[in-house]
Design a protein around this motif. Structure first.
Motif, PDB file in Angstrom:
ATOM      1  N   ASP B 115       0.453  -1.628   0.248  1.00  0.00           N
ATOM      2  CA  ASP B 115       0.165   0.422   0.429  1.00  0.00           C
ATOM      3  C   ASP B 115       0.953   0.796   0.035  1.00  0.00           C
ATOM      4  OD1 ASP B 115      -2.042  -1.853   0.185  1.00  0.00           O
ATOM      5  OD2 ASP B 115      -2.554  -1.354   2.468  1.00  0.00           O
ATOM      6  N   LYS B 116       1.424   1.310   0.674  1.00  0.00           N
ATOM      7  CA  LYS B 116       2.832   2.707   0.815  1.00  0.00           C
ATOM      8  C   LYS B 116       3.722   2.673  -0.286  1.00  0.00           C
ATOM      9  CE  LYS B 116       4.935   2.017   5.105  1.00  0.00           C
ATOM     10  NZ  LYS B 116       5.662   2.178   6.183  1.00  0.00           N
ATOM     11  N   VAL B 117       4.017   1.540  -1.648  1.00  0.00           N
ATOM     12  CA  VAL B 117       4.717   1.795  -2.773  1.00  0.00           C
ATOM     13  C   VAL B 117       3.438   2.122  -3.297  1.00  0.00           C
ATOM     14  CG1 VAL B 117       5.584   0.121  -4.442  1.00  0.00           C
ATOM     15  CG2 VAL B 117       6.290  -0.136  -2.074  1.00  0.00           C
ATOM     16  N   LEU B 118       2.461   1.834  -3.735  1.00  0.00           N
ATOM     17  CA  LEU B 118       1.306   2.183  -4.299  1.00  0.00           C
ATOM     18  C   LEU B 118       1.567   3.642  -3.973  1.00  0.00           C
ATOM     19  CD1 LEU B 118      -1.207  -0.827  -4.391  1.00  0.00           C
ATOM     20  CD2 LEU B 118       0.654  -0.336  -5.878  1.00  0.00           C
ATOM     21  N   ALA B 119       1.513   4.691  -2.862  1.00  0.00           N
ATOM     22  CA  ALA B 119       0.816   5.299  -3.040  1.00  0.00           C
ATOM     23  C   ALA B 119       1.806   6.069  -2.857  1.00  0.00           C
ATOM     24  CB  ALA B 119       0.237   5.504  -0.785  1.00  0.00           C
ATOM     25  N   ASN B 120       2.950   5.186  -3.211  1.00  0.00           N
ATOM     26  CA  ASN B 120       4.492   6.413  -3.579  1.00  0.00           C
ATOM     27  C   ASN B 120       5.681   5.263  -4.429  1.00  0.00           C
ATOM     28  OD1 ASN B 120       6.793   8.501  -3.865  1.00  0.00           O
ATOM     29  ND2 ASN B 120       7.171   8.395  -2.042  1.00  0.00           N
ATOM     30  N   GLN B 121       5.492   5.648  -5.638  1.00  0.00           N
ATOM     31  CA  GLN B 121       5.676   4.657  -6.792  1.00  0.00           C
ATOM     32  C   GLN B 121       7.612   4.685  -6.946  1.00  0.00           C
ATOM     33  OE1 GLN B 121       3.592   2.257 -10.210  1.00  0.00           O
ATOM     34  NE2 GLN B 121       1.908   2.454  -9.445  1.00  0.00           N
ATOM     35  N   ASP B 122       8.086   5.869  -6.347  1.00  0.00           N
ATOM     36  CA  ASP B 122       9.369   6.395  -6.001  1.00  0.00           C
ATOM     37  C   ASP B 122       9.935   5.846  -5.483  1.00  0.00           C
ATOM     38  OD1 ASP B 122       9.270   7.073  -9.465  1.00  0.00           O
ATOM     39  OD2 ASP B 122       8.491   9.272  -8.308  1.00  0.00           O
ATOM     40  N   GLY B 123       9.198   5.736  -3.921  1.00  0.00           N
ATOM     41  CA  GLY B 123      10.014   5.232  -2.872  1.00  0.00           C
ATOM     42  C   GLY B 123      10.503   4.656  -2.059  1.00  0.00           C
ATOM     43  N   ILE B 124      10.668   3.660  -3.293  1.00  0.00           N
ATOM     44  CA  ILE B 124      10.907   2.016  -3.155  1.00  0.00           C
ATOM     45  C   ILE B 124      12.494   1.686  -3.223  1.00  0.00           C
ATOM     46  CG2 ILE B 124      10.636   1.186  -5.007  1.00  0.00           C
ATOM     47  CD1 ILE B 124       9.581  -1.234  -4.163  1.00  0.00           C
ATOM     48  N   PRO B 126      16.235   1.219  -4.425  1.00  0.00           N
ATOM     49  CA  PRO B 126      16.472   0.200  -5.645  1.00  0.00           C
ATOM     50  C   PRO B 126      16.938  -0.968  -5.689  1.00  0.00           C
ATOM     51  CG  PRO B 126      17.405   2.545  -5.213  1.00  0.00           C
ATOM     52  CD  PRO B 126      16.995   1.855  -4.099  1.00  0.00           C
ATOM     53  N   PRO B 127      17.422  -2.099  -4.648  1.00  0.00           N
ATOM     54  CA  PRO B 127      17.757  -3.232  -5.029  1.00  0.00           C
ATOM     55  C   PRO B 127      16.949  -4.342  -4.614  1.00  0.00           C
ATOM     56  CG  PRO B 127      18.948  -2.160  -3.384  1.00  0.00           C
ATOM     57  CD  PRO B 127      17.966  -1.114  -3.246  1.00  0.00           C
ATOM     58  N   LEU B 128      16.010  -3.853  -4.384  1.00  0.00           N
ATOM     59  CA  LEU B 128      14.014  -4.229  -3.811  1.00  0.00           C
ATOM     60  C   LEU B 128      13.062  -4.335  -5.263  1.00  0.00           C
ATOM     61  CD1 LEU B 128      11.933  -5.968  -2.447  1.00  0.00           C
ATOM     62  CD2 LEU B 128      11.097  -3.931  -1.285  1.00  0.00           C
ATOM     63  N   LYS B 129      13.473  -3.161  -5.637  1.00  0.00           N
ATOM     64  CA  LYS B 129      12.808  -2.633  -7.113  1.00  0.00           C
ATOM     65  C   LYS B 129      13.565  -3.511  -7.944  1.00  0.00           C
ATOM     66  CE  LYS B 129      10.164   0.544  -9.013  1.00  0.00           C
ATOM     67  NZ  LYS B 129      10.592  -0.177 -10.497  1.00  0.00           N
ATOM     68  N   GLN B 130      15.049  -3.512  -8.218  1.00  0.00           N
ATOM     69  CA  GLN B 130      15.684  -4.485  -9.111  1.00  0.00           C
ATOM     70  C   GLN B 130      14.908  -5.567  -9.234  1.00  0.00           C
ATOM     71  OE1 GLN B 130      19.466  -4.381  -8.804  1.00  0.00           O
ATOM     72  NE2 GLN B 130      19.881  -5.087 -11.156  1.00  0.00           N
ATOM     73  N   TYR B 131      15.271  -6.285  -7.883  1.00  0.00           N
ATOM     74  CA  TYR B 131      14.263  -7.290  -7.344  1.00  0.00           C
ATOM     75  C   TYR B 131      12.872  -7.703  -8.278  1.00  0.00           C
ATOM     76  CZ  TYR B 131      12.957 -12.060  -5.583  1.00  0.00           C
ATOM     77  OH  TYR B 131      13.146 -13.787  -4.983  1.00  0.00           O
ATOM     78  N   LEU B 132      11.868  -6.840  -7.449  1.00  0.00           N
ATOM     79  CA  LEU B 132      10.825  -6.650  -8.276  1.00  0.00           C
ATOM     80  C   LEU B 132      10.271  -7.014  -9.590  1.00  0.00           C
ATOM     81  CD1 LEU B 132       9.192  -4.673  -5.118  1.00  0.00           C
ATOM     82  CD2 LEU B 132       9.152  -7.323  -5.522  1.00  0.00           C
TER      83      LEU B 132
END
Lengths: 266, 266, 266, 266, 266, 266
Positions: B115-124, B126-132
């Motif tokens: 929910d937090k990520v969807l509210a702010n798609q830039d706030g994730i 980078p290493p997790l972002k890459q995995y996802l």
């Protein structure tokens, strides 16, 4: 269905290969008299056939099942599953037809007594005959005639008492004639005409199963075909999908995908 | 498929409702890019969808599954079953699209962190972002737009980041407009044009699902449609069966059975 | 199974994903106490689950079913299908656990009266309590703890009365921690230890589901794990197939196929 | 697959008994050339076989199906379902192999004409021959040799034209030799060596189906085996589950469960 | 069926839980008007329900499906699968009934426009109304009333426009009353009588589902029940099997097996 | 089961035709020793039989499967699927019984060696004999005797070594006697008594399968029947449904629906 073909009416059907629960309503809307369920080439087993038969019968559409080989046990299993008639494939000998008649017209008689009855269909006790007639009422016994050896013995084959109809398998017949898929070849046409003629002499209904344009059915209907077994869900879906997609892609400027009818043979 | 639509190519597909194991070969021969598997209206469950997805994927045809309601859990189940994309039906609110994006682009992240990520798609991170990103590579996120409330909020809806494409449901849309099945009505046409325009502004692919003649697809393709989701096995089989049977019966002198397209709506 | 875990015994199981009728005998020969049937990620529906549950129960192996989302209706369907316990995934709030307890310990009570009972588990009439206790006897209520928000509320979550056990989902937990698949990272290990500690304080059984070598289970067993949920048929078959094939190909002089464990995550 | 074995390459496969839709991806990751689908001992019917064949073929993995008895009708049904090759079990007479060749190499020819062709494989018209060759292209015809009477007639059996490969059934062979499961007995080993030798003289591929450690395959590969049909999902899963569980239970201080390989025979 | 109950006729049915293809013929021979297909407690999914609905409808027997929770999406799926009516379980609030009415009487309208229509059922445009009426013709909307909170709000609940009938769940009702399975208790009887009275005042059909002797149905029929939903295949088979087996064993001198009706609750 | 019948105990069973996962629990509650799974008349295939056998066996209820024809390959398939015994239908010749004995008592021996063993059951090597005895331990070999030719050869048929029991098919027998369904006719009764007598002389268990009131079983039990194969789920459900519905309709003043037992014959 048996009544209709015995009275000489034309009956209409297609081959259904999909078990989808939404299919029977399509057959009903198209005004079909019967469906042809082919367990020779299509991977359908008893459970699927039983479900399909129950639904089609409840709709008043006769399920006609082709068994994979001329095996009277298999014919009985399909009748128990709800079939209204059986097609046995590639029959070439009278005893194969007699066995089919035994399964369709004299059950639950079996074994040695059935063999005796088949050898002399008049020698059966009247009360038992009456019981068996009621048990087997409406069952349709159909022979696939699709080879040169069968053509050579046609009078004998089609004279077997209890047989109701003949299905011509054009693909197998063309191969047996050494003319694979040459359905307009005069030798092929003569063979079909011969089957129609002798079937009609024996008061049998007769059909031919093509999966191509309706013109073929119409052409042979004029020659005496009265079981219209036209195409299959597989072929009809495939043909319409390809023609629609080709039209769309052409409009999109994509060079058309080649039409390909292989795989439509049942 | 995602690459093709991102690069603006036209992709071609049909709706497949039958689980028959002989069907995928037909889709392959017809040169389809994707198949649309509709679990909203068609009784297909996870096991059937999983089997179909495995086979279509192995053939290089993208299986796109419509879920019965905008439920991210259901979307995840279908992705686990092998879908390459999800259509959620009748979306009217941005949060519905965000939840779909969560299921298609950020799994296995779930719950409050999602929910937090969807509210702010830039706030994730980078290493997790890459995995996802790797986990969700190629997933296609598609919204069904098919109602007046959705039309009224279209800019907002189609601006949700992560959305890849829009499917227009013409039947539902016509009803929502109070113009049931009036697909040539100018108000209906304006609505479709509006969806195409705003989809294209947001760099989204867009399609409309008709089960009628190919002319409708061609007409809208010229207006900018690039997801060709044309008809269904159900409709194509039914249409060709009826037209062939009408031709045959006419030749037999039977007064033609009325053509009837009810039941073809998906 | 409930008795065993309540008495502190270690119980052993694996995840079964295949519906093959020859599988249960394998579980029996391996001496399993329970099987984990995962409907979150594996396309198994009620009919398949019901068949599997009947057979495993008849063998004395407890079928424990994970539902796809924390939905008490789904939990009830699986119990009706024959499950002996339910795992709800990704729980983060006490009310989610309470709803699960309602489905596992107070059925057939439902609706507003159940809400009242869950708000005050002591306020129920003794004769009705007795009836419900008998109805729900042996049901095992299990929470999946696999996220940072759940870790932060762990005392509160695991104190919900009626909860019997905790399953740790290492994959989801590692992602929620921002450490995808880093199962040896000290932050990950601390999280697992915290869950074990608080579970044991609340007298709950606790397990962790790895699909890798048995060493991981052994290592955590020494830290207090007593629900051994080890690997899955999918992973075990895949791992052994790859290792055998690699040995054979190496002997044949073929350069070894790379070992690949992706797809083993459940 | 036919090309590979005709060119003398080693091909690798395992027996798959589970219909799980997640299984084919495991076979693909393990780099298999073929899968062995055994309908002799495993309860798989045409519908399941058809679904499995479609998926494996689409992945480029050849599905090879064993039929329950040497019945050419059954062989044809499996080919129609999508098999790429057929194994007929326990063959002891040349006519059984000829019938199999008829089903794999001369369909759709059937009946008396096929009998004539099988009696004289050179007596077929070239245009028809060409049609049949195309129809049956790539079909793999495999005989199970697993008895003393077959050993006694081996030269004659393996000389039947159209046969492509031999599968040795070690379990049946050991029983026929009066040496049940004594796979290291010199008499058993001599029998296997004889089959390999005569197969290779006739330019046939040859394999032996063990469900034990890879060492057996490797040992026989060195003797000339080039169809590696190693174990089954059933055995691989069972073996790894037991070895992992034994390790875990030992660490827990539980006296080890006895390893038990019964039930792994296919 | 809707016509019959609207005209006050008594309709007869039983609960069918088995998917066996031989079952529908039994329902037909027994002269049933409808069958009750319970997806709340019985593991039947969409594919099975679709097959059963097709066959029962074709036989003129109305399939009435209970959904597992008051979820309008699920109601729509079952209608698409061929149901003629829906029972939603354990309803306690008017908005739950309104949502059910939305799914049964106003589809394909959905989303915010449907909410608006449900808030004011008269505010719909006549041409659209006509289209929707035709689309939903014959659909039967049924509420399960089975709890004290529902009893307390009965007038309000049963006044929701579009509701056609009420099913009383005696088991759940007895538990909600704190009188588990005490079906002869005066408080239980008063509750049933109240439901019958208010249902009849609202011109709704009403039924109660017992799985015991026919006397219970007869007794309540005399109190005004006109939906006879009597027992289930499960209970009827089980009861007759036990009574026959007890008679046989008694004759054999075996001390009688205790009659046990647990598990017959649906 | 084999032990029980060898020791002369009476064993109790019914015919189960439904694959419903809730059925086995009913059989268990009714205290059955075995279930009769009829694949001659009921559309059940290997997959369904395998699932049913696994569950019934796990419950300690012996699954006895009737095959559709006297085919030893089919018998082996059903044993592999988990059957504990086989009934072969309509046996009339000693070689048919010998082939069944081969499939039930001498597998995995097959082919020419098995033929030799069947010709001389004492001529088998002791170590192999021991292996085969263990492999086939507990298998029950049952012959259906249901025709006049079988009656005429009864001494010879029932003397075949390895046969364990006889099932009388009353329907087929009555037809073969020319007395369809006249189960009280003295000629029919004499035939049954003769079978019981000769079966008992050969120390075989004997049963007769009626689907009517328990009185018939009781009557024949007193004559020596010790395999109580009473009715079927189909008949029991149908009979109880009709009798309950008739009672209810009569109370409602509806003129009773005629009781109709056709279709109950298995």
């Amino acid at each position: 269905m048996l009544k209709k073909i015995k009275s000489g009416q034309i009956v209409y059907g297609t081959c259904i290969t999909s078990t989808s629960p939404t299919w029977p309503a399509i057959a009903l809307r198209a005004g079909l008299d019967f469906v042809f369920l082919d367990t020779e080439h299509i991977p359908l087993e008893r459970m699927e056939i039983a479900r399909m038969c129950q639904t089609f019968r409840a709709m008043g559409i006769a399920p006609i099942v082709r068994i994979p080989s001329p095996d009277p046990y298999r014919a009985c299993q399909m009748m128990d599953a709800g079939a209204e008639g059986i097609v046995a494939p590639y029959l070439e000998r009278p005893d194969q037809i007699e066995e089919l008649v035994g399964a369709l017209k004299y059950r639950p008689l079996k074994g040695e007594l059935l063999d005796k009855v088949l050898a002399n269909q008049d020698g059966i006790d009247p009360p038992l005959k009456q019981y068996l007639d009621k048990w087997n009422e409406g069952n349709v016994c159909i022979a696939n005639i699709e080879s040169v050896p069968a053509l050579n013995r046609l009078e004998e084959l089609l004279a077997v008492r209890g047989l109701d109809a003949v299905f011509i398998g054009p693909h197998d017949l063309s191969i047996s004639l050494g003319l694979p898929e040459q359905y307009d070849h005069p030798v092929f046409e003569d063979a079909v005409k011969k089957i129609i003629r002798i079937a009609r002499q024996n008061n049998l209904a007769v059909g031919i199963h093509f999966s191509e344009s309706p013109e073929r059915q119409i052409r042979w209907m004029k020659e005496g075909i009265n079981l219209i077994i036209h195409s299959s869900d597989l072929a009809l879906f495939s043909q319409r999908l390809q023609s629609d997609m080709n039209a769309i892609k052409e409009a999109a400027g994509v060079t058309g995908h080649q039409s390909d009818n292989s795989g439509n043979v049942v």
